[in-house]
Design an enzyme around this catalytic site. Structure first.
Site, PDB file in Angstrom:
ATOM      1  N   ASP A 163       4.550  -2.459   3.052  1.00 34.71           N
ATOM      2  CA  ASP A 163       4.216  -1.268   3.846  1.00 34.71           C
ATOM      3  C   ASP A 163       4.710  -0.013   3.154  1.00 34.71           C
ATOM      4  O   ASP A 163       5.887   0.131   2.855  1.00 34.71           O
ATOM      5  CB  ASP A 163       4.872  -1.349   5.237  1.00 34.71           C
ATOM      6  CG  ASP A 163       4.305  -2.482   6.072  1.00 34.71           C
ATOM      7  OD1 ASP A 163       5.068  -3.396   6.439  1.00 34.71           O
ATOM      8  OD2 ASP A 163       3.097  -2.466   6.332  1.00 34.71           O
ATOM      9  N   ASP A 209       9.674   1.898  -0.760  1.00 31.07           N
ATOM     10  CA  ASP A 209       9.534   3.240  -0.196  1.00 31.07           C
ATOM     11  C   ASP A 209      10.701   3.608   0.709  1.00 31.07           C
ATOM     12  O   ASP A 209      10.760   4.728   1.215  1.00 31.07           O
ATOM     13  CB  ASP A 209       8.218   3.357   0.588  1.00 31.07           C
ATOM     14  CG  ASP A 209       8.257   2.575   1.883  1.00 31.07           C
ATOM     15  OD1 ASP A 209       7.923   3.142   2.944  1.00 31.07           O
ATOM     16  OD2 ASP A 209       8.613   1.367   1.839  1.00 31.07           O
ATOM     17  N   ASP A 264       7.856  -4.016  -2.271  1.00 29.07           N
ATOM     18  CA  ASP A 264       7.764  -3.960  -0.811  1.00 29.07           C
ATOM     19  C   ASP A 264       6.267  -3.770  -0.516  1.00 29.07           C
ATOM     20  O   ASP A 264       5.491  -3.430  -1.418  1.00 29.07           O
ATOM     21  CB  ASP A 264       8.588  -2.781  -0.286  1.00 29.07           C
ATOM     22  CG  ASP A 264       8.408  -2.558   1.204  1.00 29.07           C
ATOM     23  OD1 ASP A 264       8.304  -1.399   1.636  1.00 29.07           O
ATOM     24  OD2 ASP A 264       8.327  -3.567   1.947  1.00 29.07           O
TER      25      ASP A 264
END
Lengths: 306, 318
Positions: A29, A245, A27
């Site tokens: 961000d 995250d 991922d």
């Protein structure tokens, strides 16, 4: 590999894990960058993974950039990434319409320029992007002219979201033959500089409520995001690691697709969140428990350098 | 013929309606789909209202439609042929939201409003301070530099044809403070216009704000009880057991009536159908009972026939 879950990834475990996979999906961000700042060590990790013969991919729910724009951002931040390795939802949604829905016709778009471009790249015309201000009376709104070539309503991140756009989408969706697809359901969108604003999920929810219909979603945790990468690069899920995250998007996608999963604590979800899902024992929450976690992906450096 | 009570979806007419009405002191009507459809009055509705008042009933109008202030409703009633409806009998979700903020929540500070003029005017009438968007020139700012008013203590979301992303973002920012109240005028996902057309409703805007803020709004409009409590606070002794709720939407009007302990009547001149009502009745879901109307009429004009029958019988006997 591991029977137990939510294990701290340290020491020899790191090499063990990396040896068991050929491909690492990140991922963006909160994992490799925050806004316009790379996470310290992230560039090194990705370069070393490649040096070690791993293939690296980037899988993000953010719909406001094309693959080309992502590659440019990565370049600016020091990541060496090719367009083909980046899978944002603007691109994936266009692919979904083309290859899965096999859409013949136009799209009514609540979205942004990146989505418009990715749709054009696969030969799908859109109508509706840009500002759309209210005019006339409620009767005018209820009777807005509908383009008969529109066969799908598509929703992504849109700064110009307005009542009129909501109205048009709702009018189109009263026809059950018209397909309804959203890029993602994230409720907040992280901005440069660490602020956050309402995410695409809010816009999708608004349209779903007015139209009393549920959107299909392309973004994580929907399996299509992995399918899109896997089908283009011939990936075997068992030999893939998903690094993210967010437990409810990244980790859940990984679990759904049989990937190994690694949570990094530089973004949204906390260790406490993960442990809570684990303790709950609820079947629908177990998919959100990562196999492993690290404080930051920089924790992988020693094993990669050694 | 004995009246069939309980949540039984009973289609009634004539003397059955009269018997029911004789047992009630108060009749609460929804507006859209019950007494009018857009600018078209439901035939006989003005006569029904007059008739009920002649029989000594109190009549109230309880509408989720927040697009007009009460004064405008009075004008609309007059325009459509109702001769005796006063402002004090009209309870819109905008009016009740303002009353709630002032009298129940007793908000000490300003309200950030996402709402049309109908909502804004009711707040101003009630003396509830609101954030003045135009004064700040706030609409011209971008997401990065718009000012937040430090006096905001509540956010109210209602129908707003000028809804946009910046308003959504601002509301979300105010709602980060858990002390800031979060209210919605009504939950309706869409509003019906004449001819079966619809437009997006307040509910679809509230859904966006709820999703962005991860908070749930306190909804004032039907089916929540607040509007009944608002009426009861102004009309002492309003007994739900002696009140009948007449509406056209099972999910708002009928559920509202059930929650407030009133008998409920579905009229078929609006949104919901008999099939839908029976669907709830046949459902195994334990909650679906509250969506089932006690009584069903084709139109409220059937009330007129009920009283005409009584008069005819009295003439024959007399």
């Amino acid at each position: 590999m591991a029977v137990s879950k939510c294990t701290r990834l340290t020491g020899p475990l790191i090499k063990q894990l990396l040896d068991s996979v050929d491909n690492v999906l990140f991922d963006c961000d909160g994992v490799i960058w925050r806004g316009d700042q790379a996470i310290p060590g992230a560039v090194g990790v990705i370069n070393l993974l490649r040096k070690n013969g791993k293939r690296v991919f980037f899988v993000t729910n953010n719909s406001s950039k094309t693959r080309k724009m992502y590659a440019e951002k990565m370049s600016l931040l020091g990541f060496d990434a090719k367009e083909e390795e980046v899978f944002g939802t603007a691109y994936c949604l266009a692919m979904y319409l083309k290859t899965i829905i096999k859409l013949e016709g136009k799209v009514y778009l609540i979205g942004n320029n990146a989505m418009k471009q990715e749709l054009e790249n696969v030969g799908i015309q859109q109508t509706g992007s840009g500002p759309d201000l209210i005019f006339g009376t409620p009767s005018d709104w209820a009777n807005v002219p509908l383009d008969p070539e529109v066969k799908a309503v598509v929703v992504g991140f849109d700064w110009d979201f307005s009542y009129m756009k909501l109205n048009r989408a709702m009018q189109y969706l009263s026809n059950p033959d018209i397909v309804f697809v959203g890029t993602n359901t994230d409720t907040r969108l992280p901005l440069e500089g660490g602020k956050a604003i309402p995410g695409t999920g809010c816009i999708v929810k608004s349209v779903e409520t007015a139209a009393q219909r549920q959107a299909q979603t392309v973004g994580k945790p929907s399996r299509f995001m992995f399918h899109c990468v896997a089908s283009q690069f011939g990936l075997d899920g068992a030999r893939c690691l998903m690094v993210g995250d967010r437990l409810d998007t990244d980790i859940l996608l990984g679990s759904n697709c049989g990937l190994k999963t690694l949570l990094t604590l530089t973004g949204v979800s906390t260790l406490a969140d993960a442990e809570a899902h684990q303790k709950s024992g609820a079947p629908e929450r177990l998919g959100m428990v990562p196999d492993y976690y690290v404080e930051s992906i920089a924790d992988l450096l020693p094993a990669l350098q050694g | 013929m004995a009246l069939v009570g309980g949540r039984g979806c009973s289609k009634i007419r004539g003397s059955q309606i009269r018997e029911l009405l004789d047992s009630k002191h108060n009749v609460l009507f929804d507006c859209d789909g019950v007494i009018w459809n857009g600018e078209t009055v439901v035939t006989g509705a003005p006569e029904v209202v007059t008739l009920l008042k002649q029989q000594g009933k109190k009549v109230f109008f309880v509408t989720n439609n927040c697009t007009r202030p009460r004064a405008n409703y009075v004008t609309k009633f007059a325009r459509l042929g109702f001769t005796d409806v006063g402002e004090e009998e009209i309870f819109s979700s905008a009016y009740c939201s303002a009353a709630y903020l002032r009298d129940v929540a007793k908000v000490q500070g300003k309200v950030y409003v996402i709402g049309c003029q109908g909502v804004v005017k009711e707040l101003m009438e009630a003396g509830v301070p609101i954030v003045d968007e135009e004064a700040e020139g706030a609409q011209t700012g971008t997401i990065y530099d718009y000012p937040l008013d430090p006096d905001v203590k509540a956010v109210l979301v209602g129908y707003d044809e000028k809804f946009n992303f910046i308003k959504l973002a601002k509301a979300c920012c105010y709602l980060q403070n858990p002390e800031c109240l979060f209210l919605a005028t009504d939950p309706d996902p869409w509003h019906p216009l004449r001819g079966g057309r619809i437009t997006p409703g307040s509910g679809s805007l509230t859904a966006a704000v709820e999703t962005a803020s991860s908070r749930v709004a306190t909804v004032i409009g039907k089916p929540s009880r607040f509007m009944f409590e608002c009426i009861a606070s102004q009309f002492e002794g309003l007994d739900p057991g002696r009140s009948l709720m007449v509406g056209d939407r099972l999910e708002t009007d009928i559920l509202f009536g059930a929650k407030c302990g009133m008998d409920t009547m579905l009229t078929l001149t609006g949104v919901s159908t008999m099939e839908e009502a029976r669907g709830y009745m046949d459902s195994h879901d334990p909650d679906s009972g509250d969506f089932v109307p006690d009584y069903v009429v084709e139109s409220i004009a059937d009330f007129i026939e009920a009283y005409e029958e009584k008069e005819e019988r009295e003439e024959e006997q007399g």
